[in-house]
Motif scaffolding. Structure first.
Motif: not given
Length: 283
Positions: A7-19, A55-59
């Motif tokens: 949504x227009x921002x760079x976001x840190x995402x953690x993924x786990x599990x089967x796609x 969220x943007x700015x967090x983590x």
């Protein structure tokens, strides 16, 4: 680091599990970070595709430089849901419950169900003056100064150490290095201040949305942590408020946890995992 444009921002995402597994989208409350959810992710990863983001700015997400708002949070959740493969089951803690509820009301087609983890709730939310836009540059400047003077590296981790024992019996699960890496950033401290300033405005916007958009008939579980409420009267008040949230859906249910504190993702990941399984089975 897993950074994606959401949504227009760079976001840190953690993924786990089967796609190809059913997606679960996790959102933290005020001041929270994706690593707080590690115990929950571990319990969910064998059965679901888990997506946890900052969220943007967090983590570990860079700041977007904009004022937090309910509208922006809904855009982020919608973009993440489409990225993950909708419909998603949303797990939202504390203030993030505002975002999750608004998301479900605006985009019911993207939501399989909700698990609200000790959610924030304001019955009659009103704001006379909207000052979040005014204070955002002030807090951003404060964060920049804390970063330049390296005070952020002291203040942020210290604040985390002071607050966490009040909201979790388990305590810290992240390494000291991770805590410094996240809460030692000036922009994280600025974002916490800005989100706190915007809290009342988001609550008021959600109250208005409730009058305009019905809540969808989706599975809903509300987990109520009562162990940090110091009187029976306060505990009863919180139970009643959360009961109102659970009643938004005819398929809603409230679970009371009398001995648990606010950070259920640290203390009771089993209850959250069970709630996700209940929502999934009822979807």
């Amino acid at each position: 680091m897993n950074l994606f444009e959401i949504a227009g921002s760079m976001v840190h995402v953690v993924t786990a599990g089967k796609p190809q597994s059913p997606p679960v989208l996790i959102s933290s409350g005020l001041g929270g970070a994706s690593f707080d959810w590690a115990p929950v992710i571990e319990l969910l990863r064998d059965d679901y595709r888990v997506i946890c983001f900052d969220r943007p700015g967090m983590g570990l997400s860079p700041s977007s430089g904009t004022t937090p708002s309910l509208r922006a949070a809904v855009r982020e959740l919608a973009a993440l849901a489409k990225w993950a493969g909708e419909p998603v089951t949303v797990v939202a803690h504390s203030m993030a419950a505002f975002h999750a509820e608004a998301f479900a009301r605006i985009h019911p087609e993207l939501v399989r169900g909700l698990v609200l983890v000790d959610p924030s709730y304001e019955r009659d939310a009103r704001v006379r003056l909207r000052l979040a836009n005014v204070f955002t540059p002030v807090y951003q400047l404060t964060g920049t100064l804390l970063e330049i003077t390296r005070l952020a590296r002291v203040i942020g981790p210290w604040a985390r150490r002071q607050i966490l024992p009040q909201v979790s019996l388990r305590g810290e699960i992240a390494s000291s290095r991770t805590i410094r890496e996240v809460y030692g950033r000036g922009e994280v401290l600025a974002t916490v201040l800005t989100e706190n300033q915007a809290y009342g405005e988001m609550a008021a916007d959600l109250a208005g949305l409730r009058r305009r958009r019905p809540f969808p008939e989706i599975p809903l579980v509300v987990l109520s942590a009562l162990g940090d409420l110091d009187t029976p009267e306060r505990a009863l008040f919180w139970v009643e408020r959360h009961a109102e949230l659970a009643a938004m859906s005819p398929r809603g249910r409230q679970i009371e946890l009398p001995e648990s504190l606010h950070m259920l993702q640290l203390d009771r990941p089993d209850e959250i995992a069970d709630a996700v399984a209940e929502v999934m089975s009822d979807a």
